[in-house]
Design a protein around this motif. Structure first.
Motif, mmCIF file in Angstrom:
data_model
loop_
_atom_site.group_PDB
_atom_site.id
_atom_site.type_symbol
_atom_site.label_atom_id
_atom_site.label_comp_id
_atom_site.label_asym_id
_atom_site.label_seq_id
_atom_site.Cartn_x
_atom_site.Cartn_y
_atom_site.Cartn_z
ATOM 1 N N SER A 77 0.831 -1.204 0.000
ATOM 2 C CA SER A 77 0.000 0.000 0.000
ATOM 3 C C SER A 77 0.869 1.258 0.000
ATOM 4 O O SER A 77 0.619 2.205 -0.751
ATOM 5 N N TYR A 78 1.896 1.248 0.827
ATOM 6 C CA TYR A 78 2.790 2.417 0.881
ATOM 7 C C TYR A 78 3.514 2.604 -0.434
ATOM 8 O O TYR A 78 3.644 3.719 -0.951
ATOM 9 N N CYS A 79 4.012 1.493 -1.015
ATOM 10 C CA CYS A 79 4.726 1.577 -2.301
ATOM 11 C C CYS A 79 3.821 2.129 -3.387
ATOM 12 O O CYS A 79 4.258 2.930 -4.224
ATOM 13 N N ARG A 80 2.556 1.706 -3.374
ATOM 14 C CA ARG A 80 1.614 2.227 -4.375
ATOM 15 C C ARG A 80 1.455 3.735 -4.200
ATOM 16 O O ARG A 80 1.458 4.480 -5.166
ATOM 17 N N MET A 81 1.335 4.147 -2.944
ATOM 18 C CA MET A 81 1.200 5.582 -2.686
ATOM 19 C C MET A 81 2.446 6.323 -3.159
ATOM 20 O O MET A 81 2.366 7.321 -3.874
ATOM 21 N N TYR A 82 3.612 5.824 -2.745
ATOM 22 C CA TYR A 82 4.891 6.472 -3.071
ATOM 23 C C TYR A 82 5.107 6.512 -4.580
ATOM 24 O O TYR A 82 5.307 7.571 -5.180
ATOM 25 N N ASP A 83 5.033 5.329 -5.203
ATOM 26 C CA ASP A 83 5.310 5.239 -6.642
ATOM 27 C C ASP A 83 4.262 5.998 -7.447
ATOM 28 O O ASP A 83 4.569 6.596 -8.483
ATOM 29 N N GLY A 84 3.038 5.956 -6.954
ATOM 30 C CA GLY A 84 1.961 6.660 -7.662
ATOM 31 C C GLY A 84 2.227 8.153 -7.732
ATOM 32 O O GLY A 84 2.096 8.777 -8.795
ATOM 33 N N VAL A 85 2.635 8.707 -6.608
ATOM 34 C CA VAL A 85 2.905 10.148 -6.565
ATOM 35 C C VAL A 85 4.113 10.484 -7.435
ATOM 36 O O VAL A 85 4.086 11.417 -8.234
ATOM 37 N N VAL A 86 5.192 9.707 -7.260
ATOM 38 C CA VAL A 86 6.418 10.003 -8.007
ATOM 39 C C VAL A 86 6.185 9.872 -9.513
ATOM 40 O O VAL A 86 6.641 10.701 -10.303
ATOM 41 N N SER A 87 5.461 8.837 -9.920
ATOM 42 C CA SER A 87 5.226 8.660 -11.359
ATOM 43 C C SER A 87 4.308 9.751 -11.904
ATOM 44 O O SER A 87 4.476 10.200 -13.048
ATOM 45 N N THR A 88 3.360 10.207 -11.101
ATOM 46 C CA THR A 88 2.494 11.307 -11.537
ATOM 47 C C THR A 88 3.314 12.575 -11.743
ATOM 48 O O THR A 88 3.145 13.295 -12.740
#
Lengths: 382, 389
Positions: free
Chosen positions: A183-194
């Motif tokens: 869940s944290y990785c999705r949040m982190y990667d999601g923001v960075v990729s956006t």
């Protein structure tokens, strides 16, 4: 005959004593047998092998407890220890409510002994940073004599996600912990990729330059630092590139006359576009941001050298929490926002989501400030 | 300035210019005076040359013509054109000149203080460094860095704009604490060694003991420091000239000037003291008072400089010894010579530190410790000079 008997008896006694010492010493080894059911390579490159998952640890400094809370490991944290004497109590007041009520306030990291760890918590494991504000080599030796295992993880910067994964392994990779990590990785990667996508869609800024300043160390981040790498992925190039300043660590002292002169020369040849200042844990108001900037000015002095960003109000002060640690993905959004890149993300919404997901109580504003009035004040952006 | 005790009083210029008959007693004296004066002029000239070299060289080399233009344009803007780059003037007048003036004031203070302290205590190994003044100042700085405002029980923060300089509260505390504890050290030394017939050895021993006490305090501060504070303490103890601003010079100049004038006036008494306490007393010198006042003024002068620069070691030992080897022990000449030699040594060291890894720079203390160590190894190994120590 008598002499021979005495010699044999002496030899037997010596061998027995040696064997006894060996047996006792081998019982105080670096924790765990060699079944090797759990194994990681920690941040210092040491291989940590455990026969069973961790069930109780003492942590040193602030990033590791945060990481454990994200993974839902609040019950496993038995002791909290900090490094700075002047902020020891305030850190305890801030962090202890996030964890189990039985968590123990340990002595300062540098004065912690193996006896205090075992006596106060019963733990045989301590997780501490790799190099900064961590236990010393001599402490490590005495800890190992007591059978305490030292696991070095920064949970910060470049290694944050990797260290988080290592924590999931150390604590047994239960479904709950793995879900929390994912869940944290999705949040982190999601923001960075956006942010990365928004940067790619925006006009190129490769010809722009910035300075990145760490207020607590009175130093500039050079191109080898994680913060510079993060910033360069969004905006321009670090102005210290190509100046010839020594790259011994991630920062270069701002007070040195040579540093000031090469920066001024660079700024005069081609104006530097922005200055990013990493504040402290208390940089959460415009007045605090102004105080940080005046601190910077007292060291350089920037006003004396009239760097271009100071003339055009292109100076930004960031709260330290979003520039490193578990909230560092917010830093990407903050830098993009001050560079005029529309990511469609809101810092306050992201932090609110973080708090909801992981039970933190981080403030949702007071993280990004922009200079106004030629350095006479700062305005809150987020 | 007139030289000589005969009716035929000669001026300094006469002394340098005219031929001296060294077969006569008067001639021998005049020859020695000329040698001393010429030596002082020589190191003064070298210091001035080095001043301009240090202005021109650095992380960014400024051509000499631009250095001259910068000065000329500042003095006669309508007559002399500006330097080729706008920032050259900034570098010279906002960075390098204050730094060089700090070098001059600090080098002079340490050289003079070392020489006076050696004369007062008749021990060639005495200096502000060995008497514990530097250690006490380091302790003050360490306390300010680690405990900051909590050490005085209030919360102070922010920055003060004095117009000529910005002072951040942490830096103000560091300067004040370093100065205060340096003065405390000399007061403690004098209290410990008070008494009508206190020997010189007692004063020196007191300095050593006080030094150890403050050293313990520094170690305790380091123990409670975090990484950033530890680095700051370490860099302060290494000593550097990075704290130079015009505001710093404005604070230090009157202190060094007044202390220097006071100490120069005591140079004749120190000459008398070199013959022994009894001889000096019989010549009308109040030995205890001279010793007390001299030590306090020397400490005041050096503490003021060290508060801004951190620990600068060995100049107080090297400068007087080098000058003594060349021009002897007459304090009237030795004092200005030691002061100028201190300036020269610190100028060369600071320039070296700025150039060796440029655009980075080394703390000047590193070079001084190496230089000082080599100098004293040579001194000890050299039979001719080691016997004089």
């Amino acid at each position: 005959m008598k002499k021979a008997v005495m010699a044999i008896v002496t030899a037997v006694i010596v061998c027995t004593a040696a064997a006894g010492v060996y047996i006792i010493a081998s019982g105080t080894g670096s924790g765990g047998e060699t079944d090797g059911t759990i194994s990681i390579v920690d941040g210092s490159g040491a291989t940590i092998t455990l026969s069973e998952p961790l069930t109780g640890v003492v942590t040193a400094n602030t990033n590791i407890p945060k990481a454990m809370k994200i993974l839902g490991l609040t019950d496993e944290l038995k002791g909290l220890s900090f490094y700075t004497a002047s902020t020891n109590q305030s850190n305890w007041d801030l962090y202890s409510p996030l964890f189990n009520k039985d968590v123990v306030h340990m002595p300062l990291i540098q004065s912690m002994t193996a006896e205090s760890i075992v006596a106060m918590t019963g733990c045989k494991y301590i997780i501490c940073p790799v190099t900064s504000m961590t236990i010393t080599a001599s402490q490590e030796t005495s800890f190992k004599e007591f059978g305490i295992t030292i696991i070095r993880l920064d949970c910060n910067g470049d290694s944050a996600l990797d260290d988080l994964e290592k924590l999931t392994v150390l604590f047994g990779k239960t479904d709950k912990v793995v879900d929390a990590y994912d869940s944290y990785c999705r949040m982190y990667d999601g923001v960075v990729s956006t942010v990365t996508a928004a940067v790619a869609a925006s006009p190129s800024t490769q010809d722009r330059t910035f300075l990145s300043y760490m207020s607590s160390l009175h130093a500039f981040y050079n191109e080898t630092s994680a913060i510079s790498v993060m910033t360069e992925s969004i905006y321009g190039k670090n102005a210290l590139r190509g100046t010839g300043l020594p790259l011994i660590g991630p920062t270069n002292p701002a007070g040195e006359m040579g540093t000031r002169e090469v920066i001024k020369t660079k700024d005069s040849n081609r104006p530097i576009d922005k200055i990013f200042v990493r504040g402290t844990a208390t940089t959460n108001t415009p007045s605090a941001a102004l105080a940080v900037w005046q601190n910077v000015a007292s060291v350089l002095p920037i006003t004396g050298y009239d760097l271009s960003p100071a003339k055009t109000d292109e100076v930004y002060v960031f709260h330290t929490n979003i520039m490193s640690g578990m909230l560092s993905f917010i830093g990407y959004v903050a830098i993009a926002e001050v560079c005029g890149i529309d990511t469609g993300l809101s810092i306050s919404d992201l932090i609110a989501a973080f708090n909801t997901a992981y039970g933190f109580t981080e403030a949702t504003s007071g993280y990004v400030f922009k200079m106004t009035g030629g350095g006479t004040g700062f305005a809150k952006i987020a | 300035m007139s030289i000589g005790g005969t009716n035929d009083r000669k001026t300094l210029i006469d002394l340098i210019r005219n031929r001296i008959d060294e077969d006569t007693f008067e001639g021998k004296y005049e020859a020695s005076v000329r040698k001393r004066v010429l030596f002082i002029l020589l190191i003064l000239t070298l210091s001035v040359v080095l001043f301009f070299v240090a202005i021109a060289l650095g992380a960014v080399d400024i051509p000499l013509i631009d250095v001259l233009k910068a000065f000329g344009h500042r003095l006669l803007p309508g007559v002399v054109g500006a330097p080729s780059q706008d920032y050259y003037s900034d570098f010279i007048f906002k960075g390098r000149m204050p730094r060089m003036f700090l070098v001059i004031l600090t080098g002079f203070s340490l050289g003079v203080a070392g020489m006076i302290m050696q004369g007062l205590l008749r021990n060639p190994l005495v200096s502000p460094f060995t008497l514990g003044v530097s250690t006490a100042a380091s302790f003050g700085a360490a306390i300010a860095i680690v405990f900051g405002t909590t050490a005085i029980g209030v919360t102070l923060s922010g920055t003060i704009d004095l117009g000529i300089m910005y002072l951040e509260m942490g830096n103000i505390l560091k300067i004040l604490f370093a100065f205060a504890f340096a003065m405390v050290s000399i007061v403690l030394i004098l209290l410990l060694s008070r008494g009508k017939n206190t020997s010189r050895s007692m004063v020196i021993l007191s300095g050593v003991v006080i030094s150890y006490l403050f050293q313990a305090g520094i170690m305790a501060s380091k123990y409670f420091a975090d990484d950033a504070q530890l680095r700051e303490i370490t860099l302060w103890i290494m000593g550097s000239m990075t704290g130079a601003t015009w505001g710093t010079i404005l604070i230090l100049f009157p202190i060094v000037l007044l202390c220097g004038i006071f100490l120069f006036k005591t140079s004749v008494d120190i000459n008398a003291l070199s013959a022994g306490d009894d001889v000096a007393s019989s010549l009308g010198v109040n030995v205890q008072s001279l010793r007390k006042k001299g030590l306090i003024v020397c400490t005041l002068m050096t503490a003021a400089c060290l508060a801004f620069t951190g620990v600068i070691g060995f100049i107080g030992l090297m400068a007087p010894h080098i000058c003594r080897m060349i021009i002897g022990n007459d304090s009237r000449y030795l004092m200005p010579a030691a002061g100028l030699m201190g300036v020269l040594i610190l100028s060369v060291s600071d320039l070296f530190c700025r150039l060796i890894i440029r655009p980075g720079e080394l703390p000047v203390g590193i070079v001084l410790y190496i230089t000082g160590g080599i100098f004293f190894i040579w001194l000890i190994a050299n039979k001719k000079w080691s016997q004089r120590i």
